[in-house]
Design an enzyme around this catalytic site. Structure first.
Site, PDB file in Angstrom:
ATOM      1  N   TYR A   1      27.530 -39.910-133.518  1.00 52.27           N
ATOM      2  CA  TYR A   1      28.587 -40.752-132.949  1.00 52.27           C
ATOM      3  C   TYR A   1      28.343 -42.225-133.243  1.00 52.27           C
ATOM      4  CZ  TYR A   1      31.566 -42.725-129.240  1.00 52.27           C
ATOM      5  OH  TYR A   1      32.513 -43.430-128.527  1.00 52.27           O
TER       6      TYR A   1
ATOM      7  N   LYS B   1      30.725 -44.676-135.505  1.00 55.39           N
ATOM      8  CA  LYS B   1      31.345 -45.872-134.940  1.00 55.39           C
ATOM      9  C   LYS B   1      30.854 -47.149-135.626  1.00 55.39           C
ATOM     10  CE  LYS B   1      34.022 -43.954-131.853  1.00 55.39           C
ATOM     11  NZ  LYS B   1      35.481 -43.935-132.081  1.00 55.39           N
TER      12      LYS B   1
END
Length: 308
Positions: free
Chosen positions: A161, A165
């Site tokens: 993640y 991002k």
């Protein structure tokens, strides 16, 4: 005075990925309230249709497009649906995402690939499809990508993640340059809100439960931590899609609770020089008294709970 800053998106069309619930739904509703027609996207058909119902019953315009974001076919389908239903596309909000949290030595290839496919590849394919359409229209537009504090600072157990991002933040900077001549702005929002994920944070849990029972979040959360509801984050999306943000591009903007913030871009924090260049030994001798004397911190800072 604020009347002169009224955000009016009538005649504009937006796609919001992953907008069947949570933050994505808040973004879609905010865009519709400002007058935009919205293509609601989700993998859950029931959630997507319910989101459309919520928007249309409030007087907005919306249609559902059920698809799993990631590949080019889904991205092209979302843009095509916007054009078929509403005639154009003005804003693409890339919110869709999933989590597969594991520490590095326990994370599987599948855990990594699933998150990167949805967040990073999905952002790329949807933004590319939108950029192609916006350039054809010749009237500019807005790419509004969704980042995270994890991508800015890292977060324990979120290799996949955080990497996705962080990549999205890099895409913002790159695409803002590439699309400038076409009048297409590219920005990331970095939201912090009470969601299914943040409800699991022990420090926040009792306050979120109290909020569900109608009690307001305390100031130390809304201001100090920039932590609030999904609707608190949603105001930034219509702004970035509006004429008031035509000169805002290449930025990562944080929002949550009562706080609005601009994230800095990575840059050199300290520099040292050695005549003739460096050797391993001269770096070792100089490190702790020069560039390494104040190392950068990592991770999202722990919340400051009064009395804790």
């Amino acid at each position: 005075m604020l009347d002169s800053y009224a955000v009016d998106l009538r005649g504009k069309v937006a796609v919001v990925t992953g907008s069947g619930r949570g933050l994505g739904l808040a973004y879609a509703r905010a865009l519709a309230r400002a007058g935009a027609a919205v293509v609601v996207n989700d993998v859950d058909e029931e959630a997507a249709e319910q989101a459309v119902k919520t928007i249309t019953e409030a007087g907005g315009r919306a249609v559902a497009e059920v698809a799993a974001v990631g590949g080019s076919e889904a991205a092209d389908g979302l843009v095509a649906r916007a054009v078929e239903e509403f005639g154009r596309l003005d804003a693409m909000v890339t919110n869709a995402g999933i989590l597969r949290d594991r520490v590095l030595w326990k994370m599987t290839d599948e855990d990594f690939d699933a998150v990167v496919t949805t967040h990073l590849r999905g952002t790329f394919t949807c933004a590319r499809a939108a950029a192609v359409r916006m350039r054809e229209q010749g009237e500019g537009g807005s790419l509004i990508l969704v980042g995270s504090p994890a991508g800015q600072r890292g977060n324990f157990g979120q290799t996949n993640y955080a990497a996705a991002k962080a990549g999205i933040a890099a895409m913002v900077r790159t695409w803002s340059m590439e699309l400038a001549r076409a009048g297409i702005t590219v920005n990331a929002i970095v939201p912090v809100a009470a969601t299914a994920m943040t409800e699991t944070i022990p420090a926040f849990a009792p306050y979120i439960e109290a909020m569900k029972e109608g009690q307001p979040l305390p100031d130390f959360l809304r201001k100090g931590e920039g932590f609030g509801t999904a609707d608190d984050c949603a105001a930034l999306v219509p702004f970035l899609a509006s004429e008031f943000a035509r000169d805002v591009t290449g930025q990562c903007v944080g929002i949550g609770g009562d706080r609005l913030a601009l994230w800095s871009h990575p840059q050199e924090a300290s520099v040292a020089y050695a005549d003739g260049g460096w050797t391993p030994e001269t770096i070792a001798a100089a490190w702790h008294t020069s560039v390494g004397s104040a190392p950068e911190t990592v991770g999202i800072p722990a919340p400051k709970i009064p009395g804790a």
